[in-house]
Design an enzyme around this catalytic site. Structure first.
Site, PDB file in Angstrom:
ATOM      1  N   THR A 135       0.676  -1.123  -0.072  1.00 43.55           N
ATOM      2  CA  THR A 135      -0.063  -0.025  -0.072  1.00 43.55           C
ATOM      3  C   THR A 135       0.892   1.324   0.028  1.00 43.55           C
ATOM      4  OG1 THR A 135      -0.080  -0.264   2.398  1.00 43.55           O
ATOM      5  CG2 THR A 135      -2.048  -0.993   1.224  1.00 43.55           C
ATOM      6  N   GLU A 136       2.007   1.007  -0.185  1.00 47.03           N
ATOM      7  CA  GLU A 136       3.200   2.039   0.257  1.00 47.03           C
ATOM      8  C   GLU A 136       3.008   3.433  -0.712  1.00 47.03           C
ATOM      9  OE1 GLU A 136       3.936  -0.820  -0.093  1.00 47.03           O
ATOM     10  OE2 GLU A 136       5.399  -1.452   1.526  1.00 47.03           O
ATOM     11  N   VAL A 137       2.545   3.308  -2.025  1.00 44.03           N
ATOM     12  CA  VAL A 137       2.440   4.502  -2.789  1.00 44.03           C
ATOM     13  C   VAL A 137       1.131   5.393  -2.424  1.00 44.03           C
ATOM     14  CG1 VAL A 137       3.440   3.398  -5.144  1.00 44.03           C
ATOM     15  CG2 VAL A 137       0.923   2.958  -4.531  1.00 44.03           C
TER      16      VAL A 137
END
Ligand code: COA
Length: 264
Positions: A135-137
């Protein structure tokens, strides 16, 4: 607040490493990163440990990096920030390169670095309904140090989609992609982990360590080099005391010495 990491010995030959920050869904900060790294280094070197289970206390396996910690690094000097990121990389490497088989027991959510931890397990068992994802982006950051491990595990195709969309997907999709290996109702998670452990404990301890290395490297080196290494490895293992005992036990219709009386 509980201790961030718990070590248990649920059955002979097995160590259980439990991420123990349930109130934060086992998100890891610098303290947990250091403890997890040290734990895997120690378990890897402990001859009484033949397999390791990696689990998370509470509702979720692991919500990834502690975002309060990640955010705090803005006040760090560049070298300190770099050192901190290297420590994170060292944690994933410690699990990935542990010479003992590592079984992930995954429930609830495994997001960001939590999905990275799933990727460095040799066998991952997930509960139905588990949500996974990189989910980083969506947080304006990237799946940095987990990227080599995730790409190696599931390949570029899944990684390109997951890294870019940041979408959460279910355990069934993780199963199709090869990120996890079985999906069971949450109430059956421990029984499924035990089934995997039963299989692992039938393997010769040295053979398991060597086989893990083969599985990790053989797809990445040129075929000629791979075969040269593989030839040396099988020559050494079949002449080893462990290999001799395993083959003799089969031919004599008895259990190998390392099985602790369990059959195949
Ligand atoms: N870092 C820091 N704190 C986190 C966290 C993280 N990665 N993930 C969860 N938490 C905290 C929440 O802020 C909350 O704290 P609070 O009780 O003080 O408000 C607590 O953990 C419980 O989280 P909550 O969202 O209420 O639990 P949930 O069970 O409903 O959902 C998750 C669990 C994991 C699905 C959800 O917390 C989540 O999406 N977390 C972010 C995961 C993520 O994107 N990680 C990538 C990091 S690079």
């Amino acid at each position: 607040m509980t201790a961030p990491l718990r070590l248990e010995r649920p059955r002979p030959g097995v160590a259980r490493v439990v991420l123990d920050r349930p109130e934060l869904r086992n998100a890891f900060d610098d303290v947990l990163v250091a403890k997890l790294t040290d734990a895997f280094a120690a378990l890897g070197a402990d001859p009484s440990v033949r397999a390791v289970v990696l689990a998370g206390e509470g509702k979720s396996f692991c919500a990834g990096a502690d975002l309060a910690w990640m955010k705090r690094v803005v006040s760090y000097a560049p070298e300190e920030n770099q050192r901190d990121a290297s420590a994170l990389a060292a944690m994933f490497l410690a699990v990935d390169s542990c010479p003992k088989p590592v079984v992930g027991r995954v429930q609830g959510a495994a997001l960001g670095g939590g999905a990275g931890l799933v990727a460095v397990c040799d066998v991952a068992v997930a509960a139905e309904g588990t949500l996974l994802g990189t989910t980083e982006v969506r947080l304006g950051i990237v799946p940095g140090v987990i990227s080599p491990f995730v790409v190696r595990k599931v390949g570029e195709s899944h990684a390109r989609r997951w890294f870019l969309t940041g979408e959460r997907f279910d355990a069934a999709e993780a199963l199709r992609a090869g990120l996890v290996h079985s999906v069971v109702p949450e109430g059956e998670l421990d029984a499924e982990v035990d089934r995997v452990l039963d299989a692992l404990l039938l393997g010769g301890p040295e053979a398991l360590a060597v086989s893990k290395g083969l599985a990790q490297r053989m797809g990445r080196v040129p075929l000629g080099e791979a075969l040269m290494e593989a030839t040396g490895v099988i020559a050494a293992r079949r002449a080893s005391a462990e290999g001799q005992e395993g083959m003799r036990a089969f031919l004599e219709r008895r259990r190998a010495s390392w099985t602790g009386g369990r059959g195949s």
